[in-house]
Design an enzyme around this catalytic site. Structure first.
Site, mmCIF file in Angstrom:
data_model
loop_
_atom_site.group_PDB
_atom_site.id
_atom_site.type_symbol
_atom_site.label_atom_id
_atom_site.label_comp_id
_atom_site.label_asym_id
_atom_site.label_seq_id
_atom_site.Cartn_x
_atom_site.Cartn_y
_atom_site.Cartn_z
ATOM 1 C CD GLU A 141 -3.131 0.797 2.192
ATOM 2 O OE1 GLU A 141 -2.912 2.276 3.233
ATOM 3 O OE2 GLU A 141 -2.459 -0.169 3.556
ATOM 4 C CG ASP B 187 -3.198 8.463 8.070
ATOM 5 O OD1 ASP B 187 -3.042 8.303 8.128
ATOM 6 O OD2 ASP B 187 -3.523 9.035 6.730
#
Lengths: 266, 421
Positions: A56, A67
């Site tokens: 990824e 995040d």
């Protein structure tokens, strides 16, 4: 949707199937493109790809609200070094030339809209991207993106969370063509103290009722022990912040990846 | 405006069921938040239909905030401009000094109704943070305010106010260390603590239902204006309404009650955007004039972002307008011609601030000064028959130190005291 699998979806499903046949959950490391630098990224990615079933790659973004601080700081550093959407795709194209492992891009939607969804998918397909992970795009927000991705041979992955209602799990699971990404905790990405995977098994049981794709778990998986817990119930294990921390601290990323990959054995 | 059994909140035809104003708005957030947004939407709709909630809100707006705020004819400013009558809707008279308190009290009441004991908020200039901390103190809620390190430095007094009110101010050191990043941090907190936390969002931005809910809570401004103008001028709508826009909550509060009227009954609605050092300079916060469609903080809107989608840091002399996007309903108004958006520079705002202060004895917030500048230009254009209402969104106390610094830079040779307008 199952009738005509895209090229990306086939490659992603095959990678999960290979891992499954070997008695493992697929190991899916994450790395921010251009981290620690545009020049240093390929070596880090190569080390991860030695162990990975899928890699990824994150497009660094100025406002990554899903995040935690580790990935946000990595993004800031990568952006400061000049890595952005097109540079990320160039880095992926370079990886694709050297590796056959499926490559999926993690991106927020704004970079897709800025380039233009159709143009973005064309560029991604050209670079050899197999799929997209879209952390701020619930599948019912924009039906065009998934269609355009499919048109260009790309698979899409959406996320479910411990807070997802059964209706949402069904909706998200049915929309995924690559794999289904189950977020292990209520929160943002990041390696955590202790493990809080209590909610994962019930969530996965629900997801599997509806998903026609493999189910991977991420967020908070930081070492072989947490990977083993996840691998016991999931088809794949996503690990991100732990590798960024390792790069930042100058640790041997390949060794850490090998250790966590061993933790993915069933 | 007085308490009665018939207190209501308005209902507007936009957004649609998916939270879209035309193509703008929506819910671009991590899946973790979707159930919370559904829960919030349901709770809001139930509260909106509950007379007990509405009467409590109405009581607080009157007795705690001091509503209705005056609609004041600015006689000397009108004479100076030499054209249309200029009225000021005095949101600066509200307790805590700006329109922000209207929305904060309403959301805090909603939080309490939903059984949430912990509220979070983001703030730039500190007005929304102070208003959130105030509402939380009043209602006995735990309050955490996210604020960029840079804004904490610039707004030390407001930081102290929040702490005095019992709120915890958390310093944000990521990104630009300003409002944009404080908002990211607040959303991250909400993603993490969504089960017991209520996010008091400060403007008509963010994922659905926030833009609609904040608009409804702020539309008391426009609803009052209708009644007051009817009494003063014999008609509910002026010829034009001018209000500053950052995220756009004060502007939507005065626009929305007029925006959905038939075109022939609708005043000109004009939002003034912060053009900073000029839209061409690259140092501005004018999202309509200088932005492109994008997604930030959960919503599709006009946005300052580069060709690859990275957010471009905004600039404005006024911290409250220093935001890279603008609420989705404004975007839709702009695209459909319901409202106009004009860029006003830092220098023009500073000039208007001094003008209003000298002529009317009202020191406006730098945000509101953007609207004052345009109102003076527009008054000349409309002529003596015209009527303009300016939403004076807040008072200038918070900006006095910054204004002093800027004027001393600008006029070093003892020329201070001249009104340049």
């Amino acid at each position: 949707m199952t009738a005509t699998l895209t090229r990306g979806a086939e490659r992603i499903h095959a990678a999960f199937a290979r891992a499954g046949a070997e008695g493992r959950a697929a190991f899916i490391p994450f790395m921010t493109a251009g981290y620690p630098t545009a020049e240093g990224f390929p070596a880090v990615a190569d080390a991860l790809l030695e162990q990975a079933d899928l890699l990824e790659v994150g497009i660094p973004y100025s406002d990554p609200l899903g995040d935690g601080p580790t990935i946000q700081r990595a993004s800031e550093q990568a952006l400061a070094g000049g890595t952005s959407t097109r540079r990320t795709l160039a880095l992926v194209r370079d990886l694709r030339a050297r590796h056959d492992t499926p490559l999926v891009i993690m991106t927020y939607v704004n970079p897709i809209y800025a380039v233009g969804p159709r143009e973005f998918m064309r560029l991604a397909a050209e670079a050899g991207v197999d799929g997209l992970i879209l952390p701020d795009l619930p599948p019912d927000q924009d039906l065009e993106i998934a269609d355009l991705a499919a048109e260009h041979g790309l698979a899409v992955t959406f996320l479910i969370a411990p807070t997802s209602t059964p209706e949402r799990v069904k909706l998200v699971a049915e929309a995924c063509t690559g794999f289904l990404y189950a977020v292990s905790v209520t929160g943002v990405t990041g390696a955590r103290e202790g493990t809080a995977l209590a909610e994962v098994p019930a969530m996965l049981a629900l997801a599997r009722e509806h998903a026609r794709v493999p189910v991977a778990v991420g967020f908070g998986v930081k070492d072989a022990a947490t990977a083993r817990q996840v691998a016991a119930v999931a088809d794949g294990v996503v690990v991100g912040s732990a590798f960024i921390n390792a790069v930042r601290e100058g640790q041997d990323v390949g060794a850490l990846a090998a250790e966590i990959a061993r933790g993915c054995r069933k | 405006m007085t308490s009665s059994a018939s207190v209501t909140l308005p209902s507007y035809p936009q957004p649609d069921a998916r939270g879209r104003f035309g193509r703008f708005g929506g819910r671009y957030v991590p899946e973790t938040l979707i159930p919370a947004l559904d829960e919030l939407e349901a709770a809001y709709l139930a509260a909106k239909a509950d007379p007990a909630f509405l009467q409590e809100l109405d009581r607080l707006l009157r007795e705690f905030v001091g509503r209705p705020s005056a609609l004041y004819l600015a006689q000397r400013l009108t004479e100076h401009a030499g054209g249309a009558k200029i009225y000021l809707k005095r949101e600066d008279q509200n307790y805590t000094g700006a329109h922000k308190i209207n929305n904060c009290l309403a959301q805090a009441l909603l939080a309490k109704r939903m059984g949430k004991r912990r509220v979070i908020a983001e703030t730039g200039a500190g007005q929304h943070g102070v208003a959130s901390a105030t509402a939380a103190a009043l209602l006995g809620l735990e309050c955490i305010v996210y604020m960029g390190r840079e804004d904490i430095r610039r707004q030390a007094l407001n930081v102290f106010r929040m702490r005095l009110l019992g709120a915890e101010v958390r310093e944000v050191t990521s990104g630009t260390q300003t409002l944009k990043d404080a908002t990211n941090e607040a959303i991250r907190d909400w993603v993490t603590n969504v089960r017991d936390t209520f996010y008091i969002l400060g403007s008509v931005v963010g994922p659905h239902p926030y833009p609609a809910m904040v608009r409804d809570f702020q539309s008391v401004i426009g609803e009052e204006t209708k009644v007051q103008l009817q009494a003063l001028e014999g008609r509910p709508a002026p010829d034009a309404i001018v209000a500053c826009v950052g995220g756009g909550s004060n502007a939507i509060g005065i626009f929305a009650p007029y925006a959905y009227l038939p075109e022939d009954q609708r005043p000109r609605l004009i939002g003034t955007e912060a053009a900073g050092e000029g839209v061409d300079s690259g140092r501005h916060a004018a999202s309509v004039a200088g932005g492109r469609v994008g997604v930030l903080h959960g919503s599709m809107m006009y946005l300052l972002n580069d060709s690859e989608g990275q957010i471009v840091p905004p600039h404005s002399v006024s911290a409250g307008l220093d935001y890279p996007g603008i609420g989705p309903e404004h975007c839709h108004y702009s695209e459909t011609g319901v409202a106009e958006y004009v860029p006003i520079t830092d220098a023009q705002a500073l000039e208007a601030l001094q003008l209003l202060t000298r002529l009317e004895g009202i020191i406006p917030a730098l945000e509101s000064a953007h609207a004052i500048y345009h109102a003076v230009q527009l008054a000349r254009e409309l002529g003596p028959e015209g009527v303009i209402v300016v939403n004076l969104s807040g008072r200038g106390d918070k900006d006095v130190a910054e204004v002093m610094r800027l004027l001393e830079l600008e006029q070093p040779q003892g020329q201070r005291g001249e009104v340049r307008a």
